[in-house]
Design an enzyme around this catalytic site. Structure first.
Site, PDB file in Angstrom:
ATOM      1  N   CYS A  81       0.825  -0.929  -0.005  1.00  0.00           N
ATOM      2  CA  CYS A  81      -0.079  -0.028   0.002  1.00  0.00           C
ATOM      3  C   CYS A  81       0.364   1.372  -0.015  1.00  0.00           C
ATOM      4  O   CYS A  81       0.598   1.943  -0.768  1.00  0.00           O
ATOM      5  CB  CYS A  81      -1.147   0.361   1.359  1.00  0.00           C
ATOM      6  SG  CYS A  81      -0.552  -0.461   2.425  1.00  0.00           S
ATOM      7  N   HIS A 104      -2.917   5.919   5.299  1.00  0.00           N
ATOM      8  CA  HIS A 104      -1.058   5.572   5.332  1.00  0.00           C
ATOM      9  C   HIS A 104      -0.750   7.191   4.454  1.00  0.00           C
ATOM     10  O   HIS A 104      -1.954   7.486   3.330  1.00  0.00           O
ATOM     11  CB  HIS A 104      -0.590   4.248   4.240  1.00  0.00           C
ATOM     12  CG  HIS A 104      -0.652   3.477   4.945  1.00  0.00           C
ATOM     13  ND1 HIS A 104      -1.445   3.411   6.070  1.00  0.00           N
ATOM     14  CD2 HIS A 104      -0.100   2.421   4.399  1.00  0.00           C
ATOM     15  CE1 HIS A 104      -0.763   1.875   6.292  1.00  0.00           C
ATOM     16  NE2 HIS A 104      -0.228   1.184   5.797  1.00  0.00           N
TER      17      HIS A 104
HETATM   18  N1  LIG Z   1      -4.562  -3.931   5.514  1.00  0.00           N
HETATM   19  C1  LIG Z   1      -3.734  -3.149   4.832  1.00  0.00           C
HETATM   20  O1  LIG Z   1      -3.863  -2.109   4.658  1.00  0.00           O
HETATM   21  C2  LIG Z   1      -3.755  -4.269   3.551  1.00  0.00           C
HETATM   22  C3  LIG Z   1      -2.413  -3.201   2.725  1.00  0.00           C
HETATM   23  C4  LIG Z   1      -1.700  -4.191   1.519  1.00  0.00           C
HETATM   24  C5  LIG Z   1      -2.218  -5.029   1.644  1.00  0.00           C
HETATM   25  N2  LIG Z   1      -2.423  -6.247   2.688  1.00  0.00           N
HETATM   26  C6  LIG Z   1      -2.531  -7.408   2.278  1.00  0.00           C
HETATM   27  O2  LIG Z   1      -3.541  -8.217   2.758  1.00  0.00           O
HETATM   28  C7  LIG Z   1      -3.848  -9.201   3.296  1.00  0.00           C
HETATM   29  C8  LIG Z   1      -4.639  -9.392   4.200  1.00  0.00           C
HETATM   30  O3  LIG Z   1      -4.618  -7.715   5.277  1.00  0.00           O
HETATM   31  P1  LIG Z   1      -5.716  -7.813   6.400  1.00  0.00           P
HETATM   32  O4  LIG Z   1      -4.580  -6.819   6.890  1.00  0.00           O
HETATM   33  O5  LIG Z   1      -6.824  -7.206   5.596  1.00  0.00           O
HETATM   34  O6  LIG Z   1      -5.314  -9.069   7.075  1.00  0.00           O
HETATM   35  P2  LIG Z   1      -6.313  -9.453   8.693  1.00  0.00           P
HETATM   36  O7  LIG Z   1      -7.159  -8.061   9.070  1.00  0.00           O
HETATM   37  O8  LIG Z   1      -5.602  -9.300   9.946  1.00  0.00           O
HETATM   38  O9  LIG Z   1      -6.908 -10.571   7.982  1.00  0.00           O
HETATM   39  C9  LIG Z   1      -6.157 -11.710   8.293  1.00  0.00           C
HETATM   40  C10 LIG Z   1      -7.167 -12.761   7.610  1.00  0.00           C
HETATM   41  O10 LIG Z   1      -6.235 -13.931   7.173  1.00  0.00           O
HETATM   42  C11 LIG Z   1      -7.050 -14.277   7.010  1.00  0.00           C
HETATM   43  N3  LIG Z   1      -6.669 -16.859   7.191  1.00  0.00           N
HETATM   44  C12 LIG Z   1      -5.936 -16.827   7.756  1.00  0.00           C
HETATM   45  N4  LIG Z   1      -5.422 -18.013   7.363  1.00  0.00           N
HETATM   46  C13 LIG Z   1      -5.648 -17.920   7.056  1.00  0.00           C
HETATM   47  C14 LIG Z   1      -6.435 -19.131   5.466  1.00  0.00           C
HETATM   48  N5  LIG Z   1      -5.416 -20.321   6.156  1.00  0.00           N
HETATM   49  N6  LIG Z   1      -7.702 -19.529   4.184  1.00  0.00           N
HETATM   50  C15 LIG Z   1      -8.310 -17.782   3.951  1.00  0.00           C
HETATM   51  N7  LIG Z   1      -8.126 -17.239   4.956  1.00  0.00           N
HETATM   52  C16 LIG Z   1      -7.189 -17.299   6.589  1.00  0.00           C
HETATM   53  C17 LIG Z   1      -7.891 -14.472   8.662  1.00  0.00           C
HETATM   54  O11 LIG Z   1      -9.167 -15.804   8.491  1.00  0.00           O
HETATM   55  P3  LIG Z   1      -9.778 -16.101  10.048  1.00  0.00           P
HETATM   56  O12 LIG Z   1     -11.670 -15.234   9.688  1.00  0.00           O
HETATM   57  O13 LIG Z   1     -10.579 -17.296  10.206  1.00  0.00           O
HETATM   58  O14 LIG Z   1      -8.786 -15.256  11.304  1.00  0.00           O
HETATM   59  C18 LIG Z   1      -8.126 -13.324   8.708  1.00  0.00           C
HETATM   60  O15 LIG Z   1      -9.300 -13.179   8.079  1.00  0.00           O
HETATM   61  C19 LIG Z   1      -2.528  -9.996   3.639  1.00  0.00           C
HETATM   62  O16 LIG Z   1      -1.909  -9.966   2.790  1.00  0.00           O
HETATM   63  C20 LIG Z   1      -1.739  -8.182   3.792  1.00  0.00           C
HETATM   64  O17 LIG Z   1      -0.682  -8.742   3.335  1.00  0.00           O
HETATM   65  C21 LIG Z   1      -3.353  -5.428   3.457  1.00  0.00           C
END
Ligand SMILES: NC(=O)c1ccc[n+]([C@@H]2O[C@H](COP(=O)([O-])OP(=O)(O)OC[C@H]3O[C@@H](n4cnc5c(N)ncnc54)[C@H](OP(=O)(O)O)[C@@H]3O)[C@@H](O)[C@H]2O)c1
Length: 341
Positions: free
Chosen positions: A129, A242
């Protein structure tokens, strides 16, 4: 074709739930939507176009008959399941850090380099991001006056580390207000009422992995290995949004009014810049927006080819979810979705 069979792996995550909203809002042609989480979130119901969809647990069979799989879970999940989705014939649009610098994987900001997807091998990666918020406004300037060097300080919100990190900020804020002690869990130190000059792990150079990735991803998206980036990535006690203070050295002298004109025309960018009424981008105003907001555009009076600016982005929306859906839109519109099997 009536639409695409779409899977979201990590549907319960911040970015996953935002993908559901973006698919609805942009009327992406979905014929069926399949939501997956870990065993923890499985069984929950999430709503797509007012219809409840039960979340399943991700498994090897989750991708049979899927056209497009969005990966918004964890690095481990992407590493394990994205290649399996591709083997099943799906396009994997991945937001994790795992594949971004793989030479055969296109790293895409659709407003900038959609053509890089033409010969994709099944996985297309989203940049981080912070890369998106910096490179989207710099690209149109780079086209008219090539960038030599970037010095950037980011101000990254808690949600960049996921939903549990937002909970940690809430808990610590309450604890500090109640004069109680705090216990850092996901952040290296207390984030409530604090600022941490550390995002990610430190490398031998003294930079963090996040800071080095910002430079590497910038070079890959802009196809220019000569651009140098010195970054300081900072975590701030903000929930969503951000920001970054960017100082750019171009090849030739730069005029801030001309730069603002270029930015005003740039897709995915919105200029919010009027110092006379204290108008500039803020994380609060960026939240829920599609564009990268740009302001404080000014000549760097210490260097004739230098320009300074301040940007803000919704890190969950354009930083992950919207960018992912735009990738799927471009690839389907251009007929580059590989036929299944
Ligand atoms: N947040 C940001 O600003 C941002 C920006 C760019 C990229 N990203 C990317 O987006 C992705 C998600 O980030 P987030 O911050 O939104 O995450 P998050 O809210 O911390 O959630 C993590 C998620 O991963 C899921 N998970 C864990 N093991 C799994 C499995 N075996 N199969 C399917 N889902 C599973 C969890 O599901 P449960 O409900 O089962 O726990 C939870 O929903 C990451 O790869 C991150 O690098 C995020």
């Amino acid at each position: 074709m009536d639409g695409f069979k779409v899977a979201i792996v990590g549907a319960t995550s911040l970015a996953g739930q935002e993908i559901i909203r973006v698919l609805e809002q942009r009327n992406f042609p979905v014929s069926s939507l399949h939501l997956y989480s870990s065993g923890r979130g499985a069984g929950r119901h999430l709503y797509y176009n007012h219809q409840p969809i039960q979340v399943g647990e991700t498994g090897t069979n989750s991708f049979s008959n899927i056209d497009i799989a969005f990966f918004v879970a964890t690095d481990e999940v992407s590493r394990h399941f994205a290649p399996r989705a591709v083997d099943s014939g799906a396009l994997a649009v991945d937001t994790s850090t795992v594949f971004r610098m793989e030479p055969m994987v296109p790293l895409i900001i659709p407003e900038i380099n959609p053509d890089d997807m033409k010969n994709h091998q099944g996985i297309v990666a989203c940049p981080g991001c912070t890369t998106i918020e910096m490179v989207l406004p710099l690209h149109p300037l780079h086209k008219v006056n090539p960038i030599k060097r970037i010095v950037v300080a980011t101000y990254q919100s808690a949600s960049g580390l996921g939903s549990e990190a937002m909970d940690e900020l809430t808990l610590q804020t309450k604890q500090v207000m109640a004069a109680e002690g705090t216990m850092p869990r996901l952040f290296p130190h207390q984030i409530g009422f604090n600022i941490l000059p550390q995002v990610g792990v430190f490398m031998d150079s003294g930079y963090t992995r996040e800071e080095l990735s910002l430079g590497e991803e910038t070079q890959k998206v802009l196809h220019d290995p000569d651009i140098t980036v010195s970054a300081t990535c900072v975590r701030v006690p903000v929930y969503i949004g951000h920001c970054a203070s960017i100082n750019v050295e171009f090849s030739h002298p730069v005029d801030s009014d001309e730069a603002e004109d270029v930015l005003s025309e740039a897709p995915g960018v919105r200029v919010i810049d009027d110092p006379t009424v204290n108008l500039y981008p803020q994380p609060w105003t960026a939240t829920g927006m599609d564009e990268v907001l740009v302001g404080r555009i000014r000549q760097d009076f210490t260097h004739p080819s230098g320009l300074a600016m301040w940007v803000a982005v919704d890190n969950i929306r354009k930083g992950a979810s919207l960018n992912s859906v735009q990738i799927a839109e471009e690839i389907t519109r251009r007929g580059w979705l590989k036929s299944r099997g």
